[in-house]
Design a protein around this motif. Structure first.
Motif, short mmCIF file in Angstrom:
data_model
loop_
_atom_site.label_atom_id
_atom_site.label_comp_id
_atom_site.label_asym_id
_atom_site.label_seq_id
_atom_site.Cartn_x
_atom_site.Cartn_y
_atom_site.Cartn_z
N GLY A 172 1.12 5.29 0.46
CA GLY A 172 0.44 6.49 0.97
C GLY A 172 0.87 7.72 0.19
O GLY A 172 0.05 8.53 -0.23
N GLY B 108 -3.81 10.40 -0.27
CA GLY B 108 -2.58 10.59 0.50
C GLY B 108 -2.58 11.87 1.34
O GLY B 108 -1.56 12.21 1.93
N MET C 73 0.86 -1.20 0.00
CA MET C 73 0.00 0.00 0.00
C MET C 73 0.89 1.24 0.00
O MET C 73 1.81 1.34 0.81
N1 LIG Z 1 -2.12 2.56 8.31
C1 LIG Z 1 -2.27 2.23 7.02
N2 LIG Z 1 -2.04 0.98 6.59
C2 LIG Z 1 -2.15 0.64 5.28
N3 LIG Z 1 -2.50 1.52 4.31
C3 LIG Z 1 -2.75 2.79 4.69
C4 LIG Z 1 -2.66 3.23 6.05
N4 LIG Z 1 -2.95 4.54 6.11
C5 LIG Z 1 -3.23 4.92 4.84
N5 LIG Z 1 -3.12 3.87 3.99
C6 LIG Z 1 -3.31 3.89 2.53
O1 LIG Z 1 -2.59 4.99 1.99
C7 LIG Z 1 -3.34 5.63 0.97
C8 LIG Z 1 -3.51 7.10 1.33
O2 LIG Z 1 -4.38 7.19 2.46
P1 LIG Z 1 -4.75 8.57 3.14
O3 LIG Z 1 -5.55 8.26 4.37
O4 LIG Z 1 -3.53 9.39 3.30
O5 LIG Z 1 -5.69 9.24 2.02
P2 LIG Z 1 -6.62 10.53 2.10
O6 LIG Z 1 -6.32 11.33 0.88
O7 LIG Z 1 -6.46 11.21 3.41
O8 LIG Z 1 -8.07 9.87 1.97
P3 LIG Z 1 -9.49 10.33 2.55
O9 LIG Z 1 -9.90 11.50 1.72
O10 LIG Z 1 -10.34 9.12 2.27
O11 LIG Z 1 -9.33 10.64 4.00
C9 LIG Z 1 -4.64 4.85 0.85
O12 LIG Z 1 -4.50 3.91 -0.19
C10 LIG Z 1 -4.77 4.16 2.18
O13 LIG Z 1 -5.48 2.96 2.06
#
Ligand SMILES: Nc1ncnc2c1ncn2[C@@H]1O[C@H](COP(=O)(O)OP(=O)(O)OP(=O)(O)O)[C@@H](O)[C@H]1O
Length: 293
Positions: A18, A40, A16
Motif C-alpha cells: 500500500g 496508496g 500487496m
Molecule cells: N485491504 C487490502 N488488501 C490488499 N491490498 C490492498 C488493500 N487495501 C489496499 N490494497 C492495495 O494497496 C495499494 C494501494 O491502494 P489504495 O486504495 O491506497 O490506492 P488509492 O491511491 O487510494 O487508489 P484509488 O485511486 O483507486 O482509490 C493497491 O495496490 C491496493 O490494491
C-alpha cells in the motif's frame, strides 16, 4: 501544527504494497493528493485517520506518535472515507446528531452548527427526509458535513468530489476554503482541476511512494515550454506516440490533434507551443520522474 510521516510502509497479504518507505511533512493548509488508481492515497489517509495501522514507520503529530497513541488525533479529526456508509432510515438531522454523539460533540451550539453545515452542503431543503432516499451526490454531501461536525483541526477527505455535479464541486471548494482556517486539510481526487483550485500544495503519489510535493505553480513550471500540439493523420499517430509522451488526443475534422510533452527531445516539426497545466505536470511527473526516498 505539523504532521510528520516517517518511512511509512503498509504491506497487505500476498505481497500487496500500500505504501513503501513513504515520508512527508504536512503543515497547515490544504494538501491535495494526486495519484493513479492503487497509488496508496487511501492507505495513507486511513493510517493518518488511525483506521489502519502501518506495517512500520511513524506518524508524528507535533512530535507525538499517533500510531502508538491514536486518541491524540481522533478528537481533532474529521474524516470522510472513500466508502462512506449512511444509515438509510435516519434523516440528515438525526444522522448528524448521531455522529455528534459518537464524537462526543454536544452543547447548546450543536443544532446551530448542524444547520450551518447543512446550509454549507446545500441540504437544508432535504434535511427531513431519510438519507436512504438521497442521490449519490447528496449522500456524499452529508458525508462532508459529518466530517466537519467537531470543528476539526485535521480534515481528511478521500475523494470528496466523487458524484458531485459542477455546481456542488464549486460549493465544496468554498466550504473547504471557509472551514480550513488553521487546520490541516488533506484531500484526494482524480480530478486534477479540483485539486488545483483548492490545494495550497500537491503531493503526487505512485506505487506507494512520493514523487513530488510542491505548489501547483511550481509543478507546472517543470513542464513550462515543454507542451506542444501537433495535427497528424490517423496513420501517423501510433509512431508519434512511441516517440513522445502524448497527454491528450482529440479529433479535428480529418486530422488528430495531439497534445504532447517534448521532455528532453526537440519538439516535432509543425508543432505549436501551448500553455502547460497541472494535468500536464501530473502526467509528466508520474510517467517520467524517479521516486523521492
Ligand atoms: N485491504 C487490502 N488488501 C490488499 N491490498 C490492498 C488493500 N487495501 C489496499 N490494497 C492495495 O494497496 C495499494 C494501494 O491502494 P489504495 O486504495 O491506497 O490506492 P488509492 O491511491 O487510494 O487508489 P484509488 O485511486 O483507486 O482509490 C493497491 O495496490 C491496493 O490494491
Amino acid at each position: 501544527m505539523q504532521l510528520e510521516i516517517k518511512i511509512l510502509t503498509k504491506m497487505f497479504g500476498k505481497g500487496m504494497v500500500g505504501l513503501s518507505d513513504f515520508s512527508i511533512i504536512i503543515e497547515k493548509g490544504v494538501l491535495g493528493l494526486l495519484g493513479p488508481n492503487g497509488a496508496g492515497k487511501s492507505t495513507l489517509m486511513k493510517i493518518i485517520a488511525t483506521i489502519s495501522k502501518p506495517t512500520y514507520g511513524s506518524v508524528l503529530l507535533d512530535g507525538e506518535d499517533i500510531v502508538k497513541n491514536p486518541d491524540l488525533i481522533r478528537k481533532i479529526l474529521g474524516y470522510l472515507p472513500q466508502d462512506f456508509g449512511v444509515y438509510p432510515n435516519l434523516n440528515a438531522y438525526e444522522f448528524l446528531k448521531y455522529i455528534a454523539a459518537m464524537k462526543g460533540v454536544g452543547g447548546a451550539g450543536l443544532n446551530k452548527r448542524i444547520d450551518m453545515l447543512l446550509e454549507g452542503v446545500n441540504l437544508i431543503a432535504d434535511a427531513k427526509r431519510p438519507i436512504g432516499t438521497y442521490s449519490g451526490g447528496m449522500k456524499q454531501r452529508i458525508g462532508i458535513a459529518q466530517a466537519l461536525l467537531n470543528d476539526p483541526k485535521i480534515l481528511i477527505f478521500d475523494e470528496p468530489t466523487v458524484g458531485l455535479d459542477p455546481e456542488e464541486r464549486v460549493r465544496f471548494r468554498q466550504l473547504i476554503s471557509e472551514m480550513a482556517g488553521d487546520a490541516i486539510v488533506i484531500l484526494s481526487s482524480h480530478i486534477v482541476s479540483d485539486i488545483e483550485t483548492v490545494a495550497d500544495e500537491v503531493a503526487i503519489i505512485k506505487s506507494g511512494m512520493l514523487i513530488e510535493k510542491n505548489t501547483a505553480p511550481e509543478m507546472i513550471s517543470k513542464v513550462e515550454n515543454k507542451i506542444f500540439e501537433i495535427a497528424l493523420s490517423q496513420s501517423e499517430v501510433e509512431r508519434f506516440k512511441s516517440q513522445y509522451l502524448v497527454v491528450n488526443t482529440t479529433r479535428q475534422s480529418d486530422k488528430m490533434l495531439l497534445r504532447y510533452i517534448s521532455g528532453t527531445h526537440q519538439p516535432a516539426a509543425n508543432s505549436r507551443p501551448v500553455n502547460a497545466t497541472l494535468e500536464d505536470a501530473y502526467l509528466f511527473l508520474t510517467k517520467t520522474q524517479p521516486y523521492i526516498r
